[in-house]
Design a protein around this motif. Structure first.
Motif, PDB file in Angstrom:
ATOM      1  N   ALA A 153     -25.285 -11.076   0.916  1.00  0.00           N
ATOM      2  CA  ALA A 153     -24.454 -10.950   2.114  1.00  0.00           C
ATOM      3  C   ALA A 153     -25.301 -11.095   3.380  1.00  0.00           C
TER       4      ALA A 153
ATOM      5  N   PRO B 285     -15.970  -6.796  -8.416  1.00  0.00           N
ATOM      6  CA  PRO B 285     -14.990  -7.286  -7.444  1.00  0.00           C
ATOM      7  C   PRO B 285     -15.170  -8.785  -7.213  1.00  0.00           C
ATOM      8  N   LYS B 286     -14.100  -9.462  -6.860  1.00  0.00           N
ATOM      9  CA  LYS B 286     -14.159 -10.911  -6.642  1.00  0.00           C
ATOM     10  C   LYS B 286     -15.124 -11.272  -5.518  1.00  0.00           C
ATOM     11  N   ARG B 287     -15.194 -10.403  -4.507  1.00  0.00           N
ATOM     12  CA  ARG B 287     -16.102 -10.683  -3.384  1.00  0.00           C
ATOM     13  C   ARG B 287     -17.543 -10.746  -3.865  1.00  0.00           C
ATOM     14  N   GLU B 288     -17.928  -9.790  -4.748  1.00  0.00           N
ATOM     15  CA  GLU B 288     -19.292  -9.776  -5.265  1.00  0.00           C
ATOM     16  C   GLU B 288     -19.550 -10.995  -6.152  1.00  0.00           C
TER      17      GLU B 288
ATOM     18  N   LYS C  59     -26.206 -14.716   3.793  1.00  0.00           N
ATOM     19  CA  LYS C  59     -25.050 -15.479   4.267  1.00  0.00           C
ATOM     20  C   LYS C  59     -24.842 -15.239   5.762  1.00  0.00           C
TER      21      LYS C  59
ATOM     22  N   LYS D 293     -18.191 -13.889  -5.826  1.00  0.00           N
ATOM     23  CA  LYS D 293     -18.308 -15.054  -4.965  1.00  0.00           C
ATOM     24  C   LYS D 293     -19.660 -15.098  -4.270  1.00  0.00           C
ATOM     25  N   LEU D 294     -20.129 -13.948  -3.805  1.00  0.00           N
ATOM     26  CA  LEU D 294     -21.412 -13.887  -3.110  1.00  0.00           C
ATOM     27  C   LEU D 294     -22.574 -14.273  -4.016  1.00  0.00           C
TER      28      LEU D 294
END
Length: 224
Positions: free
Chosen positions: A110, A29-32, A113, A34-35
């Motif tokens: 995460a 996924p894009k979220r992963e 962050k 990015k993280l």
């Protein structure tokens, strides 16, 4: 096992691992992504790689196998060849381990962050409390839209105070001498409020820059 069989087996292993890695990278996924975009997932002695995708590792293992083949053709010592094989197997193991721990890496990133955000928020609150402007609601300091509203409010107050000083100055010039002291004190009071308001404007402008700077850096990082 002779050297030809060894090279063939390593090549088969690489092909199998490559398929698993391609599937892994395609399903991220894009979220992963990015993280983990700035996270080094391996010891630098194993791979030069950062981010969630593991495809760069496959290319590097392939180069290691090609180097091993050159060592064999060059009739290098058994110990040198064995050391090269051990390094390749360590790389295989590291990638397999990474395939199964991406979710853990994402969770860790995460959490880090969230910790950084909480720390920055706590630092902003502390600065706000010590700034002398804690009469401005602390909640305003965490919302860009509210900061701009607060700035606009103070700019309006500056105009109001400046106009009031002009009016009072006009009255002072024409008022009875017995009222001059009271009028001068009133003008002085409005000047103090005006000065405090201008200080607050500078403070709010600094908060806007501090609030927006991380988003600007993130945008630049995302588009570089």
């Amino acid at each position: 096992m002779n050297t030809n069989e060894l090279l063939k087996r390593l090549t088969v292993q690489l092909k199998q691992l490559e398929q698993a890695v391609l599937t892994h990278d395609a399903n991220l996924p894009k979220r992963e992504q990015k993280l983990l975009q700035d996270v080094d997932r391996f010891n630098s002695e194993l791979f030069i790689q950062s981010g969630a995708k593991l495809a760069p590792c496959i290319e590097q293992i392939g180069k290691s196998i090609s180097q091993l083949e050159k060592l064999i053709k060059g009739k290098m010592s058994t110990s040198t060849i064995a050391l090269s094989c051990e390094r390749i197997q360590n790389r295989f193991s590291a990638v397999r381990r990474a395939l199964s721990t991406t979710s853990l890496g994402v969770k860790s990133a995460a959490n880090q962050k969230a910790f950084r955000i909480a720390t920055a928020k706590k630092r902003r609150n502390k600065f706000h409390d010590e700034s002398g402007f804690n009469w401005i609601a602390a909640g305003v300091m965490h919302n860009s839209h509210q900061l701009y509203e607060e700035l606009n409010k103070h700019l309006n107050w500056v105009s109001t105070f400046e106009q009031k000083i002009l009016n009072l100055q006009f009255k002072l010039d024409s008022c009875h001498s017995a009222d001059k002291i009271q009028m001068q004190n009133e003008i002085l009071l409005v000047h103090r409020r005006l000065g405090k308001c201008r200080q607050a404007i500078s403070y709010i402008e600094d908060r806007i820059q501090a609030f927006e700077r991380p988003f600007s850096q993130t945008y630049k990082s995302f588009n570089r």
